[in-house]
Enzyme design. Structure first.
Site, PDB file in Angstrom:
ATOM      1  N   ASP A  47       0.846  -1.196   0.000  1.00 21.43           N
ATOM      2  CA  ASP A  47       0.000   0.000   0.000  1.00 21.43           C
ATOM      3  C   ASP A  47       0.881   1.246   0.000  1.00 21.43           C
ATOM      4  OD1 ASP A  47      -2.919   1.176   0.867  1.00 21.43           O
ATOM      5  OD2 ASP A  47      -1.307   2.260   1.884  1.00 21.43           O
ATOM      6  N   TYR A  52       2.837   9.878  -0.077  1.00 25.67           N
ATOM      7  CA  TYR A  52       3.922   9.233   0.662  1.00 25.67           C
ATOM      8  C   TYR A  52       5.278   9.518   0.030  1.00 25.67           C
ATOM      9  CZ  TYR A  52       0.196   6.375   2.798  1.00 25.67           C
ATOM     10  OH  TYR A  52      -0.924   5.933   3.448  1.00 25.67           O
ATOM     11  N   LYS A  77      -3.028   6.056  -3.939  1.00 21.81           N
ATOM     12  CA  LYS A  77      -4.147   6.911  -3.552  1.00 21.81           C
ATOM     13  C   LYS A  77      -3.999   8.327  -4.128  1.00 21.81           C
ATOM     14  CE  LYS A  77      -3.870   4.605   0.932  1.00 21.81           C
ATOM     15  NZ  LYS A  77      -2.410   4.371   0.913  1.00 21.81           N
ATOM     16  N   HIS A 108      -7.820   9.394  -1.239  1.00 24.81           N
ATOM     17  CA  HIS A 108      -7.158   9.293   0.060  1.00 24.81           C
ATOM     18  C   HIS A 108      -7.997   9.859   1.206  1.00 24.81           C
ATOM     19  CE1 HIS A 108      -2.802   9.001   1.776  1.00 24.81           C
ATOM     20  NE2 HIS A 108      -3.689   8.520   2.613  1.00 24.81           N
TER      21      HIS A 108
END
Length: 262
Positions: A47, A52, A77, A108
């Protein structure tokens, strides 16, 4: 992971492993090593997310693993601030990951705190284009999911939310099941008192750790869980939850740690 990981069934015949690696805050070389370690340990679900900043590392680890792309379930996401630039953002994610598709693409957070059916329509379009095998949301309420269904006739395949024993909410699980939405939990340990006597007793009965009990408890409920770690030892321990199961009584005891009040 010598025992096959159980999977949730998503629309279109897509199988999503119930256990995966979360990668929030795992960036750079540390992120690459964590993903490589997870894949070598037997994880088959990773994931990530645009925010990120580690999609390139995830993609490199996947390529270097020697595994076929189809063997690993990859989630990314859309940041809520990118609503209106959905396809552009997804294509950038695919470029970073070095793949032509993701297995699951999630919104998200609700953009501006709203369901945003127009964004959901573009997610469905991306799935139809083959850019994502399944699409879903993250941090949405069931009322917001209902807005998406009312606008498009189709529910998200997945709703990824923060989850753990202290956040256990049977009503939310029931509502999602009624709508055909698979629940995926993140941060399973952050909201959990791992020193709770109930977890200690259940763990001792199986010769495992409280963390492993928490992860197994997710699986018993059919909830996808994505613990995050950069430690090879913890990555391995988090994967080692397929060789035991919790009794119905033990599941009920862990359910009882919930602080959710309706």
């Amino acid at each position: 992971m010598s025992v096959p990981t159980p999977a949730a069934q998503l629309p279109g015949g897509v199988a999503m492993p119930l256990l995966g690696l979360g990668t929030w805050q795992l960036s750079g070389e540390a992120g690459y090593r964590a993903v490589r370690t997870a894949l070598e340990t037997g994880y088959r679900s990773i994931d990530t997310a645009t925010t990120y900043g580690n999609e390139a590392e995830v993609g490199r680890a996947l390529r270097d693993s020697g595994l076929a792309r189809e063997e690993v379930f990859v989630t990314t996401k859309l940041p809520p601030q990118r609503a209106g630039r959905e396809e552009e953002t997804l294509r950038a994610s695919l470029d970073a990951l070095g793949t032509s598709f993701v297995d699951l693409w999630l919104v998200h957070w609700p953009p501006d705190g709203r369901a945003r059916p127009s964004t959901w329509e573009r997610f469905l379009a991306a799935r139809e284009q083959g850019l994502a095998r399944a699409v879903g949301v993250s941090n949405y309420s069931t009322a917001q999911v209902d807005e998406l269904v009312a606008a498009t006739g189709e529910a998200p395949a997945v709703d990824q939310v923060r989850w753990g024993p202290a956040l256990h909410d049977p009503r939310f699980l029931h509502e999602c099941a009624e709508r055909g939405v698979v629940v995926e939990g993140y941060s399973p340990f952050k909201s959990t008192d791992l020193g709770d006597p109930v977890l200690a007793e259940v763990a001792a009965a199986h010769g495992v750790t409280p963390q492993q009990v928490v992860l197994r408890w997710h699986l018993e409920h059919g909830i996808v869980v994505i613990p995050k770690s950069a430690s090879p030892e913890r990555i391995a321990a988090n994967a080692d939850v397929l060789g035991f199961s919790l009794s119905a009584q033990e599941v009920t005891r862990v359910d009882g740690l919930s602080r959710v009040r309706r």
